[in-house]
Design an enzyme around this catalytic site. Structure first.
Site, PDB file in Angstrom:
ATOM      1  N   ARG A 167       1.198  -1.481  -0.025  1.00  0.00           N
ATOM      2  CA  ARG A 167       0.144  -0.419   0.433  1.00  0.00           C
ATOM      3  C   ARG A 167       0.787   1.367  -0.290  1.00  0.00           C
ATOM      4  O   ARG A 167       0.433   2.622   0.792  1.00  0.00           O
ATOM      5  CB  ARG A 167      -1.456   0.045   1.295  1.00  0.00           C
ATOM      6  N   SER A 240     -11.090  -0.411   2.467  1.00  0.00           N
ATOM      7  CA  SER A 240     -10.660  -0.761   3.798  1.00  0.00           C
ATOM      8  C   SER A 240      -9.738   0.714   4.340  1.00  0.00           C
ATOM      9  O   SER A 240      -9.626   1.022   3.273  1.00  0.00           O
ATOM     10  CB  SER A 240      -9.447  -1.728   3.234  1.00  0.00           C
ATOM     11  N   GLU A 337      -5.391   3.985   5.249  1.00  0.00           N
ATOM     12  CA  GLU A 337      -5.648   3.385   4.320  1.00  0.00           C
ATOM     13  C   GLU A 337      -5.480   5.333   2.803  1.00  0.00           C
ATOM     14  O   GLU A 337      -4.738   5.128   2.279  1.00  0.00           O
ATOM     15  CB  GLU A 337      -5.856   1.763   3.385  1.00  0.00           C
TER      16      GLU A 337
HETATM   17  N1  EPU Z   1     -11.207 -10.593   9.329  1.00  0.00           N
HETATM   18  C1  EPU Z   1     -11.817 -10.650  10.833  1.00  0.00           C
HETATM   19  N2  EPU Z   1     -13.273  -9.530  10.627  1.00  0.00           N
HETATM   20  C2  EPU Z   1     -13.645  -9.096   9.467  1.00  0.00           C
HETATM   21  C3  EPU Z   1     -12.957  -8.710   7.706  1.00  0.00           C
HETATM   22  C4  EPU Z   1     -11.740 -10.160   8.074  1.00  0.00           C
HETATM   23  O1  EPU Z   1     -11.432 -10.979  11.599  1.00  0.00           O
HETATM   24  O2  EPU Z   1     -14.428  -8.011   9.192  1.00  0.00           O
HETATM   25  C5  EPU Z   1     -10.041 -11.255   9.687  1.00  0.00           C
HETATM   26  C6  EPU Z   1     -10.364 -12.996   8.957  1.00  0.00           C
HETATM   27  O3  EPU Z   1      -9.620 -13.797   9.834  1.00  0.00           O
HETATM   28  C7  EPU Z   1      -9.724 -13.182   7.550  1.00  0.00           C
HETATM   29  C8  EPU Z   1      -8.897 -11.555   7.349  1.00  0.00           C
HETATM   30  O4  EPU Z   1      -9.152 -10.953   8.694  1.00  0.00           O
HETATM   31  O5  EPU Z   1      -9.174 -14.286   7.692  1.00  0.00           O
HETATM   32  C9  EPU Z   1      -7.896 -11.286   6.247  1.00  0.00           C
HETATM   33  O6  EPU Z   1      -9.406 -10.552   5.709  1.00  0.00           O
HETATM   34  P1  EPU Z   1      -9.331 -10.353   4.252  1.00  0.00           P
HETATM   35  O7  EPU Z   1      -9.262 -11.717   3.615  1.00  0.00           O
HETATM   36  O8  EPU Z   1     -10.440  -9.277   4.226  1.00  0.00           O
HETATM   37  O9  EPU Z   1      -8.395  -9.379   3.673  1.00  0.00           O
HETATM   38  P2  EPU Z   1      -8.188  -7.885   4.606  1.00  0.00           P
HETATM   39  O10 EPU Z   1      -6.764  -7.862   5.859  1.00  0.00           O
HETATM   40  O11 EPU Z   1      -8.235  -7.315   5.980  1.00  0.00           O
HETATM   41  C10 EPU Z   1      -6.719  -6.881   2.468  1.00  0.00           C
HETATM   42  C11 EPU Z   1      -6.826  -5.725   1.953  1.00  0.00           C
HETATM   43  C12 EPU Z   1      -8.373  -5.848   1.540  1.00  0.00           C
HETATM   44  C13 EPU Z   1      -8.379  -6.770  -0.315  1.00  0.00           C
HETATM   45  C14 EPU Z   1      -8.277  -8.544   1.375  1.00  0.00           C
HETATM   46  C15 EPU Z   1      -8.267  -9.210  -0.465  1.00  0.00           C
HETATM   47  C16 EPU Z   1      -5.866  -4.252   3.647  1.00  0.00           C
HETATM   48  C17 EPU Z   1      -5.385  -3.150   3.813  1.00  0.00           C
HETATM   49  N3  EPU Z   1      -7.275  -4.516   2.895  1.00  0.00           N
HETATM   50  O12 EPU Z   1      -7.678  -6.901   3.577  1.00  0.00           O
HETATM   51  O13 EPU Z   1      -8.604  -4.328   0.504  1.00  0.00           O
HETATM   52  O14 EPU Z   1      -9.490  -6.819  -0.926  1.00  0.00           O
HETATM   53  O15 EPU Z   1      -6.872  -7.548   1.827  1.00  0.00           O
HETATM   54  O16 EPU Z   1      -7.121  -9.358  -0.557  1.00  0.00           O
HETATM   55  O17 EPU Z   1      -4.410  -4.764   3.241  1.00  0.00           O
HETATM   56  C18 EPU Z   1      -8.820  -2.042  -0.192  1.00  0.00           C
HETATM   57  O18 EPU Z   1      -7.504  -2.387  -0.115  1.00  0.00           O
HETATM   58  O19 EPU Z   1      -9.377  -1.515   0.240  1.00  0.00           O
HETATM   59  C19 EPU Z   1      -9.492  -3.405   0.498  1.00  0.00           C
HETATM   60  C20 EPU Z   1     -10.717  -3.814   0.476  1.00  0.00           C
END
Ligand code: EPU
Length: 345
Positions: A167, A240, A337
């Site tokens: 990012r 995010s 972000e």
């Molecule tokens: N999780 C929770 N609660 C929630 C959502 C997620 O506990 O409400 C936990 C789950 O255990 C899950 C883990 O967090 O396994 C990761 O969740 P997710 O796969 O949704 O990934 P993230 O790290 O929360 C990142 C990016 C997203 C991207 C997803 C998928 C960042 C800041 N965000 O989210 O990007 O879509 O991975 O690759 O790195 C964005 O940047 O706008 C965005 C949506």
């Protein structure tokens, strides 16, 4: 005067995906990036650096911008070279990101399939090095064409010079120096698919995609995103809102000991780890929280939402409270972000 249009006291509510009200003293709509030099020399644009606005999907207007705003209304996509294995594609900054992903799938070009349905424009993609489901756009960027405000000319920056990281990029580190005008991507016709990110194998199985193609991967990503992430056309949000904190491996181990179930991912070096901000926010009880029209999505704790008439200042204040509660519970502050305009985080 050609290739651009100057508007005084411009409304920005329809130009940011949070849908918050804001006005700019001046807005310039630019149809030809070649006119950027002329536009930047306008008397109305002197003073603090103007803000270059893409799809408005990665910023929060916490107040009115005090600077002029430039919007690039440029839409060309051209294949510059194609040797049958790899195509070099030049895309104007104003092209919608997801439209480019769909176009690349139609052309049989791979690489962008994990990045389907990310809101925003192509010009914004390198700035925060958009990433999802195990892929970051920086991997496929060959060159970024950007106007350099310091030198007063258009530059071509290769991938190394762009300093892509999680990012982050050169453009984010030096926010006011470069205006991204176009991006050249090197897209292969064959590559090993990225299938290992949590959720993707399950979705592909549910689709009965036994030997998945890159088009199946895009479809799986689209399905997951539609389910988990609110559509900005329906409910205001900027994806995010917080970055996943990157911490030394020892800190991650300690936190995992204290908080069973805390998801920890590979960091950007051997000795660091990425901690799930969504999990910590959910753990602090914020998921689905709503106060007035400012809230946290019920489907994903990392996403702040505007249920209708929230102001940018209200969303910022909620974000600060969330970060503070995570700091108290986990000892880690969260970093936003999106770019915050009109206030300091
Ligand atoms: N999780 C929770 N609660 C929630 C959502 C997620 O506990 O409400 C936990 C789950 O255990 C899950 C883990 O967090 O396994 C990761 O969740 P997710 O796969 O949704 O990934 P993230 O790290 O929360 C990142 C990016 C997203 C991207 C997803 C998928 C960042 C800041 N965000 O989210 O990007 O879509 O991975 O690759 O790195 C964005 O940047 O706008 C965005 C949506």
């Amino acid at each position: 005067m050609s290739g651009w249009r100057l508007i005084a006291d411009a409304e920005l509510q329809s130009r940011n995906t949070f849908g918050v009200a804001a006005r700019a003293p001046w807005l310039v709509e630019v149809e030809d990036a070649g006119a950027l030099g002329e536009v930047l020399a306008l008397p109305e644009l002197q003073g603090p650096a103007p803000l270059l606005l893409g799809g408005g999907s990665n910023l929060l207007f916490a107040g009115d911008p005090q600077t002029a705003v430039i919007a690039l209304d440029t839409h060309r996509t051209d294949i510059l070279e194609d040797d049958g294995d790899l195509a070099l594609v030049r895309v104007d900054a104003g092209v919608e990101w997801h439209a480019l992903v769909l176009w690349s799938l139609e052309q049989g070009l791979m690489g962008l399939e994990n990045l389907a349905l990310i809101p925003g424009t192509v010009g914004a993609a390198p700035i925060q090095n958009i990433g999802a489901y195990g892929t970051e756009v920086g991997e496929f960027v060959r060159t970024v064409e950007a106007w350099d405000r310091e030198a007063g000319n258009m530059l071509r920056l290769d991938r190394e010079a762009c300093a892509f990281a999680y990012r982050n990029s050169l453009f984010k580190q030096v926010p006011d120096r470069y205006l991204v005008a176009a991006v050249e991507f090197a897209l292969p016709r064959q590559r090993a698919l990225k299938l290992d990110y949590a959720g993707i194998p399950e979705e592909l199985a549910a689709m009965d995609a036994i030997a998945p193609t890159f088009r199946d991967v895009a479809e799986a990503v689209i399905r997951i995103r539609r389910r988990k992430l609110p559509d900005p056309a329906v409910i205001g949000n900027a994806g995010s809102f917080f970055k996943n904190p990157i911490v030394p491996a020892a800190v991650a181990d300690e936190l995992q000991k204290q908080h069973g179930g805390l998801p920890v991912f590979r960091g950007d070096a051997a000795d660091n780890r990425k901690i799930s901000a969504a999990w910590m926010i959910e753990h602090c009880g914020w998921k689905g929280f709503r106060e007035g029209d400012a809230g946290v999505a019920a489907t994903h704790a990392l996403v702040l939402v505007n249920h209708g008439a929230a102001s940018g200042a209200q969303l910022l204040s909620l974000a600060r409270r969330i970060s503070e509660s995570v700091r108290l519970e986990f000892g880690l502050g969260l970093e936003p972000e999106p770019r915050i305009i009109g206030a300091i985080w």
